[in-house]
Design a protein around this motif. Structure first.
Motif, PDB file in Angstrom:
ATOM      1  N   GLU A  31       0.970  -1.277   0.008  1.00 46.50           N
ATOM      2  CA  GLU A  31      -0.012  -0.056  -0.012  1.00 46.50           C
ATOM      3  C   GLU A  31       0.910   1.291  -0.023  1.00 46.50           C
ATOM      4  OE1 GLU A  31      -3.267   0.510   0.105  1.00 46.50           O
ATOM      5  OE2 GLU A  31      -3.640  -1.646  -0.300  1.00 46.50           O
ATOM      6  N   LEU A  32       2.008   1.334   0.576  1.00 45.91           N
ATOM      7  CA  LEU A  32       2.702   2.339   1.038  1.00 45.91           C
ATOM      8  C   LEU A  32       3.907   2.324  -0.138  1.00 45.91           C
ATOM      9  CD1 LEU A  32       2.701   2.465   4.824  1.00 45.91           C
ATOM     10  CD2 LEU A  32       1.107   3.959   3.106  1.00 45.91           C
ATOM     11  N   PRO A  33       4.351   3.564  -0.545  1.00 41.09           N
ATOM     12  CA  PRO A  33       5.527   3.606  -1.675  1.00 41.09           C
ATOM     13  C   PRO A  33       6.992   3.769  -0.942  1.00 41.09           C
ATOM     14  CG  PRO A  33       4.414   5.691  -1.432  1.00 41.09           C
ATOM     15  CD  PRO A  33       3.602   4.924  -0.497  1.00 41.09           C
ATOM     16  N   ILE A  34       7.095   2.837  -0.086  1.00 44.22           N
ATOM     17  CA  ILE A  34       8.226   2.862   0.573  1.00 44.22           C
ATOM     18  C   ILE A  34       8.914   1.136   0.646  1.00 44.22           C
ATOM     19  CG2 ILE A  34       8.148   4.850   2.077  1.00 44.22           C
ATOM     20  CD1 ILE A  34       7.186   2.949   4.287  1.00 44.22           C
ATOM     21  N   ALA A  35      10.221   1.135   0.828  1.00 42.11           N
ATOM     22  CA  ALA A  35      10.869  -0.095   0.903  1.00 42.11           C
ATOM     23  C   ALA A  35      10.405  -0.794   2.379  1.00 42.11           C
ATOM     24  CB  ALA A  35      12.307   0.071   0.795  1.00 42.11           C
ATOM     25  N   LYS A  36      10.478  -2.139   2.158  1.00 43.25           N
ATOM     26  CA  LYS A  36       9.872  -2.852   3.453  1.00 43.25           C
ATOM     27  C   LYS A  36      10.794  -2.524   4.649  1.00 43.25           C
ATOM     28  CE  LYS A  36       7.880  -6.938   1.044  1.00 43.25           C
ATOM     29  NZ  LYS A  36       7.552  -8.402   1.024  1.00 43.25           N
ATOM     30  N   SER A  37      12.245  -2.384   4.393  1.00 49.13           N
ATOM     31  CA  SER A  37      13.213  -2.206   5.511  1.00 49.13           C
ATOM     32  C   SER A  37      12.832  -0.956   6.007  1.00 49.13           C
ATOM     33  CB  SER A  37      14.309  -2.094   5.183  1.00 49.13           C
ATOM     34  OG  SER A  37      14.507  -1.378   4.054  1.00 49.13           O
ATOM     35  N   THR A  38      12.234   0.290   5.276  1.00 44.93           N
ATOM     36  CA  THR A  38      11.965   1.553   5.825  1.00 44.93           C
ATOM     37  C   THR A  38      10.396   1.257   6.448  1.00 44.93           C
ATOM     38  OG1 THR A  38      13.089   2.574   3.887  1.00 44.93           O
ATOM     39  CG2 THR A  38      11.643   3.926   5.104  1.00 44.93           C
ATOM     40  N   LEU A  39       9.609   0.637   5.989  1.00 45.38           N
ATOM     41  CA  LEU A  39       8.505   0.429   6.553  1.00 45.38           C
ATOM     42  C   LEU A  39       8.587  -0.145   8.099  1.00 45.38           C
ATOM     43  CD1 LEU A  39       5.278   0.347   6.803  1.00 45.38           C
ATOM     44  CD2 LEU A  39       5.477  -1.825   5.529  1.00 45.38           C
ATOM     45  N   SER A  40       9.394  -0.999   8.254  1.00 44.11           N
ATOM     46  CA  SER A  40       9.847  -1.566   9.547  1.00 44.11           C
ATOM     47  C   SER A  40      10.309  -0.563  10.320  1.00 44.11           C
ATOM     48  CB  SER A  40      10.724  -2.807   9.164  1.00 44.11           C
ATOM     49  OG  SER A  40      10.216  -3.891   8.529  1.00 44.11           O
ATOM     50  N   GLN A  41      11.191   0.207   9.908  1.00 42.98           N
ATOM     51  CA  GLN A  41      11.708   1.410  10.914  1.00 42.98           C
ATOM     52  C   GLN A  41      10.645   2.172  11.292  1.00 42.98           C
ATOM     53  OE1 GLN A  41      14.613   3.241   8.406  1.00 42.98           O
ATOM     54  NE2 GLN A  41      16.266   1.553   8.904  1.00 42.98           N
ATOM     55  N   HIS A  42       9.620   2.433  10.645  1.00 45.19           N
ATOM     56  CA  HIS A  42       8.531   3.609  10.854  1.00 45.19           C
ATOM     57  C   HIS A  42       7.623   2.748  11.784  1.00 45.19           C
ATOM     58  CE1 HIS A  42       9.594   6.942   8.652  1.00 45.19           C
ATOM     59  NE2 HIS A  42       9.766   6.212   7.508  1.00 45.19           N
ATOM     60  N   LEU A  43       7.489   1.484  11.552  1.00 42.72           N
ATOM     61  CA  LEU A  43       6.456   0.622  12.258  1.00 42.72           C
ATOM     62  C   LEU A  43       7.382   0.434  13.874  1.00 42.72           C
ATOM     63  CD1 LEU A  43       5.375  -2.047   9.790  1.00 42.72           C
ATOM     64  CD2 LEU A  43       3.819  -0.495  10.889  1.00 42.72           C
ATOM     65  N   ASN A  44       8.531   0.228  13.662  1.00 41.77           N
ATOM     66  CA  ASN A  44       9.074   0.298  15.104  1.00 41.77           C
ATOM     67  C   ASN A  44       9.116   1.494  15.914  1.00 41.77           C
ATOM     68  OD1 ASN A  44       9.938  -2.340  14.976  1.00 41.77           O
ATOM     69  ND2 ASN A  44      11.800  -2.086  13.723  1.00 41.77           N
ATOM     70  N   GLU A  45       9.174   2.682  15.248  1.00 43.67           N
ATOM     71  CA  GLU A  45       8.869   4.110  15.962  1.00 43.67           C
ATOM     72  C   GLU A  45       7.732   3.965  16.542  1.00 43.67           C
ATOM     73  OE1 GLU A  45      10.407   7.307  17.530  1.00 43.67           O
ATOM     74  OE2 GLU A  45      11.664   5.859  16.369  1.00 43.67           O
ATOM     75  N   LEU A  46       6.703   3.576  15.888  1.00 40.54           N
ATOM     76  CA  LEU A  46       5.216   3.703  16.456  1.00 40.54           C
ATOM     77  C   LEU A  46       5.001   2.564  17.376  1.00 40.54           C
ATOM     78  CD1 LEU A  46       3.404   4.269  12.992  1.00 40.54           C
ATOM     79  CD2 LEU A  46       3.556   6.049  14.731  1.00 40.54           C
ATOM     80  N   LYS A  47       5.425   1.468  17.250  1.00 39.82           N
ATOM     81  CA  LYS A  47       5.603   0.402  18.319  1.00 39.82           C
ATOM     82  C   LYS A  47       6.142   0.812  19.694  1.00 39.82           C
ATOM     83  CE  LYS A  47       5.778  -4.555  18.815  1.00 39.82           C
ATOM     84  NZ  LYS A  47       6.312  -5.632  18.614  1.00 39.82           N
ATOM     85  N   ASP A  48       7.443   1.487  19.671  1.00 40.32           N
ATOM     86  CA  ASP A  48       8.007   1.911  20.567  1.00 40.32           C
ATOM     87  C   ASP A  48       7.320   2.931  21.403  1.00 40.32           C
ATOM     88  OD1 ASP A  48      10.108   0.113  20.013  1.00 40.32           O
ATOM     89  OD2 ASP A  48      11.616   1.633  19.156  1.00 40.32           O
TER      90      ASP A  48
END
Length: 120
Positions: A50-67
């Protein structure tokens, strides 16, 4: 929750508000939250489509929201399913709304209806 932090200057509410604000401080994270809000939960792979970013970048953003506690994830091998942490989201809304309490002594206009805002 009005305890003063170790530094003796900032309250725990101020520190938590800043943590939430930092997590919200990127448009990709806002898009992730909006995507999750439209569904009960969502898998990492589905968000990557859905989002126009790399999976690794998505993971970083998800981790920030999760943290920050705004989202939670559960591992269902081989992927992770994410959803909004509604309890912490409600806390974030409350804390962010409380940053600037209207001060009627300083002749500050209080806007209770967004349609009252002046459009540029």
């Amino acid at each position: 929750m009005s305890n003063t932090s170790k530094s003796g200057y900032f309250t725990s509410e101020q520190e938590q508000t800043a943590r939430f604000a930092k997590a919200l401080g990127h448009p990709v994270r806002i898009a992730i939250l909006q995507l999750l809000n439209n569904q009960t939960c969502c898998y990492h792979g589905d968000m990557a489509e859905e989002l126009p970013i790399a999976k690794s970048t998505l993971s970083q953003h998800l981790n920030e929201l999760k943290d920050a506690g705004l989202i939670q994830g559960s591992i269902t091998s081989p992927t992770v399913r994410y959803c909004i942490n509604r309890q912490n989201w409600n806390l974030a809304i409350s804390l962010l709304n409380g940053i600037l309490i209207p001060n009627r002594d300083h002749n500050v206009a209080l806007v209770t209806n967004p349609e009252q805002l002046i459009k540029p």
